[in-house]
Design a protein around this motif. Structure first.
Motif, PDB file in Angstrom:
ATOM      1  N   ALA A 291      74.495  96.100  65.111  1.00 33.35           N
ATOM      2  CA  ALA A 291      73.976  96.085  63.819  1.00 33.35           C
ATOM      3  C   ALA A 291      73.623  94.691  63.785  1.00 33.35           C
ATOM      4  O   ALA A 291      73.751  93.876  63.851  1.00 33.35           O
ATOM      5  N   THR A 292      72.293  95.175  62.310  1.00 28.27           N
ATOM      6  CA  THR A 292      71.773  93.350  62.028  1.00 28.27           C
ATOM      7  C   THR A 292      72.239  92.837  60.162  1.00 28.27           C
ATOM      8  O   THR A 292      72.424  93.875  59.699  1.00 28.27           O
ATOM      9  N   VAL A 293      72.852  91.314  60.061  1.00 25.15           N
ATOM     10  CA  VAL A 293      73.713  91.666  59.074  1.00 25.15           C
ATOM     11  C   VAL A 293      72.888  90.015  58.555  1.00 25.15           C
ATOM     12  O   VAL A 293      72.500  89.305  58.820  1.00 25.15           O
ATOM     13  N   VAL A 294      71.995  90.107  57.426  1.00 29.65           N
ATOM     14  CA  VAL A 294      71.689  88.509  57.041  1.00 29.65           C
ATOM     15  C   VAL A 294      72.527  88.221  55.857  1.00 29.65           C
ATOM     16  O   VAL A 294      73.299  88.840  55.137  1.00 29.65           O
ATOM     17  N   PHE A 295      72.887  86.963  56.266  1.00 26.48           N
ATOM     18  CA  PHE A 295      73.583  86.451  55.458  1.00 26.48           C
ATOM     19  C   PHE A 295      72.747  85.297  53.966  1.00 26.48           C
ATOM     20  O   PHE A 295      72.013  84.443  55.747  1.00 26.48           O
ATOM     21  N   PHE A 296      72.693  85.791  52.864  1.00 29.43           N
ATOM     22  CA  PHE A 296      72.177  83.640  52.520  1.00 29.43           C
ATOM     23  C   PHE A 296      73.179  83.070  51.815  1.00 29.43           C
ATOM     24  O   PHE A 296      74.250  83.862  51.694  1.00 29.43           O
ATOM     25  N   THR A 297      72.728  81.716  52.966  1.00 29.27           N
ATOM     26  CA  THR A 297      73.325  80.272  52.679  1.00 29.27           C
ATOM     27  C   THR A 297      74.523  81.095  53.800  1.00 29.27           C
ATOM     28  O   THR A 297      75.655  81.218  54.028  1.00 29.27           O
ATOM     29  N   ALA A 298      74.341  80.099  54.695  1.00 33.31           N
ATOM     30  CA  ALA A 298      76.226  79.728  55.463  1.00 33.31           C
ATOM     31  C   ALA A 298      77.507  79.685  55.182  1.00 33.31           C
ATOM     32  O   ALA A 298      77.989  79.614  55.765  1.00 33.31           O
ATOM     33  N   GLY A 299      77.650  79.136  54.547  1.00 36.31           N
ATOM     34  CA  GLY A 299      78.287  78.532  53.300  1.00 36.31           C
ATOM     35  C   GLY A 299      78.868  76.893  54.280  1.00 36.31           C
ATOM     36  O   GLY A 299      77.858  76.046  54.597  1.00 36.31           O
ATOM     37  N   TYR A 300      79.788  77.010  54.031  1.00 35.38           N
ATOM     38  CA  TYR A 300      80.411  75.318  54.310  1.00 35.38           C
ATOM     39  C   TYR A 300      80.882  75.588  56.066  1.00 35.38           C
ATOM     40  O   TYR A 300      80.908  76.582  56.879  1.00 35.38           O
ATOM     41  N   ALA A 301      80.791  74.264  57.473  1.00 33.28           N
ATOM     42  CA  ALA A 301      80.970  74.707  58.086  1.00 33.28           C
ATOM     43  C   ALA A 301      82.858  75.308  58.699  1.00 33.28           C
ATOM     44  O   ALA A 301      82.629  75.674  59.692  1.00 33.28           O
ATOM     45  N   GLY A 302      83.643  75.732  57.511  1.00 35.07           N
ATOM     46  CA  GLY A 302      84.306  76.091  57.757  1.00 35.07           C
ATOM     47  C   GLY A 302      84.366  77.464  57.807  1.00 35.07           C
ATOM     48  O   GLY A 302      85.558  78.339  58.949  1.00 35.07           O
ATOM     49  N   LYS A 303      82.885  78.219  57.836  1.00 32.07           N
ATOM     50  CA  LYS A 303      83.125  79.363  57.771  1.00 32.07           C
ATOM     51  C   LYS A 303      82.502  79.513  59.113  1.00 32.07           C
ATOM     52  O   LYS A 303      82.188  81.074  59.149  1.00 32.07           O
ATOM     53  N   ARG A 304      82.005  79.077  59.774  1.00 31.88           N
ATOM     54  CA  ARG A 304      81.901  79.421  60.803  1.00 31.88           C
ATOM     55  C   ARG A 304      81.976  80.624  62.020  1.00 31.88           C
ATOM     56  O   ARG A 304      81.789  81.507  62.696  1.00 31.88           O
ATOM     57  N   PHE A 305      83.456  80.621  61.747  1.00 33.51           N
ATOM     58  CA  PHE A 305      84.215  81.896  62.183  1.00 33.51           C
ATOM     59  C   PHE A 305      83.915  83.205  62.219  1.00 33.51           C
ATOM     60  O   PHE A 305      84.010  83.791  62.836  1.00 33.51           O
ATOM     61  N   VAL A 306      83.321  83.440  60.596  1.00 31.15           N
ATOM     62  CA  VAL A 306      82.465  84.490  59.925  1.00 31.15           C
ATOM     63  C   VAL A 306      81.440  85.036  60.882  1.00 31.15           C
ATOM     64  O   VAL A 306      81.701  86.306  61.538  1.00 31.15           O
ATOM     65  N   PHE A 307      80.269  84.060  61.410  1.00 33.70           N
ATOM     66  CA  PHE A 307      79.368  84.192  62.261  1.00 33.70           C
ATOM     67  C   PHE A 307      79.828  84.692  63.993  1.00 33.70           C
ATOM     68  O   PHE A 307      79.335  85.301  64.588  1.00 33.70           O
TER      69      PHE A 307
END
Length: 140
Positions: A101-117
């Protein structure tokens, strides 16, 4: 033409008469300290209410009509209780469905959110991040 100018004589321009409204009577008494007239006008002129939100089933119906994709066709054939099952089989099914699947994220948030990606990548999800060019998430 390049370099040409247009002269406009304000004194000769026709004046547009604006009709007085109830807003004109209310605005002078409503201007709180620190707010510009523009801000107060925006508050007064904004709509009094928003349309009622759609019920979940109404949203689902509209989405199904607008997006008749292969994915929606496939998901509509799978019984809902199987997809929502809180079991190893349900989790395996959901992971198989999300793979590719392709998911579009609008804004990556702060660097601590890297785990989500990173987790999305582990699950086989292609992530598209819409973000400012200076973001930590830019490719590079």
């Amino acid at each position: 033409a390049a370099g040409s100018t247009i002269a406009l004589d304000i004194q000769e321009a026709p004046r547009l008469e604006r009709q007085a409204s109830a807003r004109d009577e209310v605005l002078p008494g409503m201007k709180p300290e620190g707010l510009s007239t523009f801000q107060v006008e925006q508050l007064v002129a904004s709509p009094g209410c928003l349309p009622r939100p759609l019920a979940p089933y109404e949203r689902e119906q509209i989405i199904r009509k607008l997006l008749p994709t292969a994915t929606h066709e496939m998901l509509s054939r799978i019984p809902r209780h199987l997809v929502e099952a809180r079991s190893l089989e349900g989790q395996t099914l959901r992971r198989r469905l999300v793979n590719g699947a392709t998911v579009v994220f609008f804004t990556a948030g702060y660097a601590g959110k890297r785990f989500v990606f990173e987790r999305a990548a582990q699950l086989g999800i292609r992530s598209v991040v819409i973000e400012h060019p200076d973001s930590w998430a830019r490719g590079g």
